[in-house]
Design a protein around this motif. Structure first.
Motif, PDB file in Angstrom:
ATOM      1  N   LEU A  90       0.838  -1.202   0.000  1.00 30.81           N
ATOM      2  CA  LEU A  90       0.000   0.000   0.000  1.00 30.81           C
ATOM      3  C   LEU A  90       0.870   1.249   0.000  1.00 30.81           C
ATOM      4  CD1 LEU A  90      -2.704  -0.969   2.666  1.00 30.81           C
ATOM      5  CD2 LEU A  90      -2.752  -1.393   0.216  1.00 30.81           C
ATOM      6  N   SER A  91       0.284   2.341  -0.461  1.00 30.87           N
ATOM      7  CA  SER A  91       0.996   3.621  -0.407  1.00 30.87           C
ATOM      8  C   SER A  91       0.991   4.136   1.027  1.00 30.87           C
ATOM      9  CB  SER A  91       0.313   4.633  -1.328  1.00 30.87           C
ATOM     10  OG  SER A  91      -0.954   4.997  -0.806  1.00 30.87           O
ATOM     11  N   GLY A  92       1.807   5.167   1.277  1.00 27.80           N
ATOM     12  CA  GLY A  92       1.869   5.731   2.619  1.00 27.80           C
ATOM     13  C   GLY A  92       0.525   6.265   3.078  1.00 27.80           C
ATOM     14  N   GLY A  93      -0.183   6.962   2.184  1.00 27.86           N
ATOM     15  CA  GLY A  93      -1.491   7.512   2.534  1.00 27.86           C
ATOM     16  C   GLY A  93      -2.524   6.436   2.785  1.00 27.86           C
ATOM     17  N   GLN A  94      -2.476   5.357   1.987  1.00 27.81           N
ATOM     18  CA  GLN A  94      -3.417   4.257   2.178  1.00 27.81           C
ATOM     19  C   GLN A  94      -3.176   3.553   3.514  1.00 27.81           C
ATOM     20  OE1 GLN A  94      -2.529   2.134  -1.434  1.00 27.81           O
ATOM     21  NE2 GLN A  94      -4.290   3.002  -2.536  1.00 27.81           N
ATOM     22  N   LYS A  95      -1.909   3.371   3.860  1.00 20.86           N
ATOM     23  CA  LYS A  95      -1.594   2.737   5.145  1.00 20.86           C
ATOM     24  C   LYS A  95      -2.103   3.583   6.306  1.00 20.86           C
ATOM     25  CE  LYS A  95       2.865   2.038   4.351  1.00 20.86           C
ATOM     26  NZ  LYS A  95       4.270   1.584   4.581  1.00 20.86           N
ATOM     27  N   GLN A  96      -1.927   4.909   6.200  1.00 20.54           N
ATOM     28  CA  GLN A  96      -2.391   5.780   7.277  1.00 20.54           C
ATOM     29  C   GLN A  96      -3.905   5.704   7.424  1.00 20.54           C
ATOM     30  OE1 GLN A  96      -0.809   9.738   6.562  1.00 20.54           O
ATOM     31  NE2 GLN A  96       0.884   9.362   7.970  1.00 20.54           N
ATOM     32  N   ARG A  97      -4.613   5.664   6.304  1.00 19.85           N
ATOM     33  CA  ARG A  97      -6.075   5.635   6.376  1.00 19.85           C
ATOM     34  C   ARG A  97      -6.597   4.283   6.877  1.00 19.85           C
ATOM     35  NH1 ARG A  97      -7.598   7.342   0.591  1.00 19.85           N
ATOM     36  NH2 ARG A  97      -5.390   6.974   0.176  1.00 19.85           N
ATOM     37  N   VAL A  98      -5.916   3.186   6.520  1.00 22.37           N
ATOM     38  CA  VAL A  98      -6.290   1.873   7.067  1.00 22.37           C
ATOM     39  C   VAL A  98      -6.065   1.869   8.577  1.00 22.37           C
ATOM     40  CG1 VAL A  98      -5.654  -0.576   7.135  1.00 22.37           C
ATOM     41  CG2 VAL A  98      -5.897   0.579   4.942  1.00 22.37           C
ATOM     42  N   SER A  99      -5.001   2.513   9.008  1.00 21.58           N
ATOM     43  CA  SER A  99      -4.710   2.614  10.445  1.00 21.58           C
ATOM     44  C   SER A  99      -5.781   3.427  11.156  1.00 21.58           C
ATOM     45  CB  SER A  99      -3.332   3.252  10.657  1.00 21.58           C
ATOM     46  OG  SER A  99      -3.003   3.302  12.023  1.00 21.58           O
ATOM     47  N   ILE A 100      -6.260   4.490  10.504  1.00 19.91           N
ATOM     48  CA  ILE A 100      -7.345   5.298  11.076  1.00 19.91           C
ATOM     49  C   ILE A 100      -8.626   4.473  11.171  1.00 19.91           C
ATOM     50  CG2 ILE A 100      -8.855   7.285  10.675  1.00 19.91           C
ATOM     51  CD1 ILE A 100      -6.435   8.697   9.405  1.00 19.91           C
ATOM     52  N   ALA A 101      -8.906   3.697  10.106  1.00 18.92           N
ATOM     53  CA  ALA A 101     -10.100   2.836  10.117  1.00 18.92           C
ATOM     54  C   ALA A 101     -10.029   1.824  11.255  1.00 18.92           C
ATOM     55  CB  ALA A 101     -10.231   2.124   8.775  1.00 18.92           C
ATOM     56  N   ARG A 102      -8.843   1.309  11.506  1.00 17.96           N
ATOM     57  CA  ARG A 102      -8.642   0.357  12.608  1.00 17.96           C
ATOM     58  C   ARG A 102      -9.013   0.995  13.947  1.00 17.96           C
ATOM     59  NH1 ARG A 102      -2.578  -1.241  13.194  1.00 17.96           N
ATOM     60  NH2 ARG A 102      -3.006  -2.618  11.430  1.00 17.96           N
ATOM     61  N   ALA A 103      -8.711   2.281  14.107  1.00 20.39           N
ATOM     62  CA  ALA A 103      -9.043   2.983  15.354  1.00 20.39           C
ATOM     63  C   ALA A 103     -10.530   3.326  15.421  1.00 20.39           C
ATOM     64  CB  ALA A 103      -8.203   4.250  15.473  1.00 20.39           C
TER      65      ALA A 103
ATOM     66  N   ASP B 145      -2.089  10.701  16.143  1.00 23.64           N
ATOM     67  CA  ASP B 145      -0.730  11.246  16.199  1.00 23.64           C
ATOM     68  C   ASP B 145      -0.191  11.461  14.784  1.00 23.64           C
ATOM     69  OD1 ASP B 145       1.817  12.020  16.790  1.00 23.64           O
ATOM     70  OD2 ASP B 145       2.397  10.199  17.859  1.00 23.64           O
ATOM     71  N   ASP B 146      -0.378  12.673  14.270  1.00 24.56           N
ATOM     72  CA  ASP B 146       0.152  13.046  12.954  1.00 24.56           C
ATOM     73  C   ASP B 146      -0.148  11.977  11.909  1.00 24.56           C
ATOM     74  OD1 ASP B 146       1.344  14.763  11.210  1.00 24.56           O
ATOM     75  OD2 ASP B 146       3.403  14.164  11.684  1.00 24.56           O
ATOM     76  N   CYS B 147      -1.425  11.558  11.861  1.00 28.28           N
ATOM     77  CA  CYS B 147      -1.803  10.416  11.027  1.00 28.28           C
ATOM     78  C   CYS B 147      -2.279  10.805   9.632  1.00 28.28           C
ATOM     79  CB  CYS B 147      -2.892   9.603  11.725  1.00 28.28           C
ATOM     80  SG  CYS B 147      -4.367  10.568  12.093  1.00 28.28           S
ATOM     81  N   LEU B 148      -2.154  12.076   9.244  1.00 30.49           N
ATOM     82  CA  LEU B 148      -2.565  12.503   7.910  1.00 30.49           C
ATOM     83  C   LEU B 148      -1.403  13.115   7.127  1.00 30.49           C
ATOM     84  CD1 LEU B 148      -6.014  14.151   8.730  1.00 30.49           C
ATOM     85  CD2 LEU B 148      -5.569  11.853   7.866  1.00 30.49           C
ATOM     86  N   SER B 149      -0.181  12.827   7.575  1.00 33.35           N
ATOM     87  CA  SER B 149       0.980  13.458   6.941  1.00 33.35           C
ATOM     88  C   SER B 149       1.224  12.971   5.522  1.00 33.35           C
ATOM     89  CB  SER B 149       2.239  13.192   7.791  1.00 33.35           C
ATOM     90  OG  SER B 149       2.464  11.791   7.915  1.00 33.35           O
ATOM     91  N   ALA B 150       0.726  11.754   5.175  1.00 32.39           N
ATOM     92  CA  ALA B 150       1.026  11.175   3.866  1.00 32.39           C
ATOM     93  C   ALA B 150      -0.151  11.253   2.892  1.00 32.39           C
ATOM     94  CB  ALA B 150       1.462   9.714   4.028  1.00 32.39           C
TER      95      ALA B 150
END
Length: 601
Positions: free
Chosen positions: A490-503, A514-519
């Protein structure tokens, strides 16, 4: 053996397998050591009846005597065969109990180590390399299994066999027994000195093996950086040097081990020579029979394996002791973050209060927070902004008790978080870390990791709220797509958004980003902020960022500087102060994001 004493609890757990293994070993040896007695009787029978056979050579009784003697020899032969079969059968049972027991212990020990890793706090993982931890749960445990299995089995067999054989030899002729066993003191001395050398070398080898594992693991994880900087050759040289040290130490240990075989062979050879020479003199003197001499020779040959196994078993025990010592170092570690004796589970509503909190990272000595004070009321949205190293991430990690502050308290709904059960606290706070980590699993399971019991509809809903559902559905396998190690596909942005979905799928009352939209790009960022604003309406939220979300109406914005609160207020109030926040906002408005990224995080 003091380090191996930690394994005694497993012997107690599997005591019936252990005791049965000992019993089968003893029975197998009994059937083995009685075979030379039958051989002695055969030789004595031959000696006694050979004269009679010669006397009957000219009579009709010769044929009858030969027939009867042949049947007697056949009986003895079948008896020896039967004893050998019985010995082999009980040896099979011995291995089925003791070796299988060692596999159970290996399983339990690996699980104990893994569970200990799970209990330990972040400081432990920062102080120890991943490769070293992997080596202890794999290579070191394998060496320990050799002790609780083969080494224990052969050691038991050696002791029982030597005791029984020496006792039987002593019953026949004490003097000849003493001559036969006279090389033993020299053997014991050799084993004592060589074992000390093996133990030291084994410790060094296991440490070097951990280093090799760590070097390899770091290179595999950082392969993209290595290739980007064309550092394949230097990396290979670095690994080769680590392997060279391990090779030299292993060869050195192999050379030391090699001393055992010639030493054992020499001792056995001396025993056989003494047995034949002294025994022959005893036969001539009429003190023993030829059968006794044959019996002694067989006993000496039977002692060959116990003698040889002494060195092998001692080597395995020394290696296992060195490995168990390394394992004990981690098992004896006490987690610094744990439940208090009277800790309780509390349903959190969302009021957070940092009271005079100070924190210093012990492994670096850096002070991340100084006398920090902050109160967040239930349902409030707070932004945390500041320079790199100002303590923003530390605040988040202290809130979920990855660390405990050296000074001050953190309260949620008026209760000190140290008085709450860790599982209860962390279950009710969703944390999206700055360093996104995805598991080698499907996208669906990575999102569901936040709430394992969630159904597929909840997974899709969380992905939609994190603005990643459309991206996922474009993959050929959709939510069943494997993301690869650390989410590499996955791209950096996709990984961050999957991590957000997990939360988001956990739906807690307190959330920390924690700075989860930087990518992510500006359009996606705007979409996510819009979704979050609606989702977080009645939740307490702490958003750590290096950007100003002008579309997000924060109740409070905190600017950190050197671990303390430099500015605090609403968006309008901070702009009027013309400080860090105003400077950041002005640069962002004029498009100087690169400059801002260099000054803030």
């Amino acid at each position: 053996m003091k380090h191996l004493a930690a394994l005694n609890k497993y012997f107690v757990k599997y005591k019936w397998r252990f005791l049965l293994g000992m019993l089968f070993t003893a029975i197998s040896i009994v059937f083995s050591v009685f075979q030379p007695i039958l051989v002695r009787q055969i030789f004595d029978l031959l000696e006694q009846n050979l004269k009679n056979y010669r006397m009957l050579s000219d009579t009709d009784l010769k044929t009858v005597f030969r027939s009867g003697f042949t049947k007697t020899l056949a009986f003895y032969g079948l008896s020896i065969l039967g004893l050998a079969l019985l010995s082999g059968f009980f040896m099979f049972l011995q291995r089925q109990t003791l070796i299988v027991m060692s596999r159970y212990i290996e399983y339990d020990l690996k699980n104990e180590i893994f569970q200990q890793y799970q209990r330990l706090d972040l400081t432990f993982f920062k102080m120890n390399r991943t490769g070293d931890m992997m080596s202890r749960i794999t290579e070191d445990v394998s060496r320990v299994r050799m002790y609780v299995g083969p080494a224990l089995m052969y050691a038991t067999r050696t002791v029982i066999m030597m005791v029984m054989i020496i006792w039987l030899m002593w019953e026949v002729n004490p003097r000849l027994t003493l001559y036969t066993l006279s090389p033993l003191p020299l053997l014991a001395l050799t084993i004592y000195f060589v074992n000390a050398v093996i133990h030291k070398k084994s410790e060094r080898i296991q440490s070097q093996l951990s280093n090799i594992t760590s070097v390899a693991q770091e290179n595999y994880s950082g392969i993209r950086v290595i290739k980007s900087y064309v550092q394949e050759a230097p990396s290979a040289v670095h690994f080769e040097r680590a392997s060279e040290d391990y090779k030299k130490s292993s060869i050195s240990l192999a050379k030391t081990d090699a001393l055992y075989q010639p030493a054992m062979a020499l001792m056995i050879g001396l025993s056989v020579i003494l047995t034949i020479f002294i025994g022959g003199m005893q036969v001539i003197g009429g003190n023993i029979t030829i059968g006794n001499l044959a019996e002694f020779v067989l006993y000496v040959n039977m002692l060959t394996f116990p003698f040889f196994s002494i060195g092998w078993v001692a080597s395995m025990i020394q290696r296992a002791a060195a490995s168990q010592q390394r394992i004990n170092e981690f098992l004896d570690e006490k987690p610094r973050i744990s439940d208090a004796p009277d800790a309780k589970a509390i349903t959190l509503k969302g009021e957070v209060h940092f009271s005079n909190v100070s924190f210093i990272y012990e492994h670096t000595g850096i002070q991340a927070l100084r006398n920090f004070e902050l109160t967040i009321k239930p349902g409030q949205k707070v932004a945390i902004i500041g320079r790199t190293g100002s303590g923003k991430t530390t605040l988040a990690q202290l809130l979920i008790r990855m660390y405990d502050p050296q000074q001050g308290r953190i309260l949620i709904d008026g209760t000190d978080i140290r008085d709450m059960k860790l599982s209860s606290l962390r279950n009710q706070i969703s944390y999206v870390p700055q360093d996104v980590f995805l598991f080698s699993d499907t996208i669906s399971n990575n999102i569901r990791f936040g709430e394992p019991a969630a159904d597929e509809a909840a997974v899709h809903q969380a992905a939609r709220q994190a603005s990643v559902e459309k991206d996922i559905l474009q993959f050929p396998e959709g939510f069943s797509t494997m993301v690869g190690e650390r989410g590499v596909t996955l791209s950096g942005g996709q990984k961050q958004r999957v991590s957000i979905a997990r939360a988001l799928i956990r739906n807690p009352n307190i959330m920390v980003f924690d700075d989860c939209l930087s990518a992510v790009d500006a359009r996606t960022e705007k979409e996510i902020i819009g979704n979050l604003y609606a989702y977080l309406e009645h939740k307490t939220a702490i958003i750590i960022t290096h950007r100003i979300f002008s579309l997000f109406a924060f109740d409070k914005i905190i600017v950190l500087d050197e671990g303390g609160m430099a500015e605090s207020g609403t968006h309008e109030e901070l702009l009027s102060q013309n400080g860090y926040y105003a400077e950041l906002y002005a640069r962002q408005q004029t498009g100087e994001e690169e400059s801002v990224n260099g000054s803030f995080s």
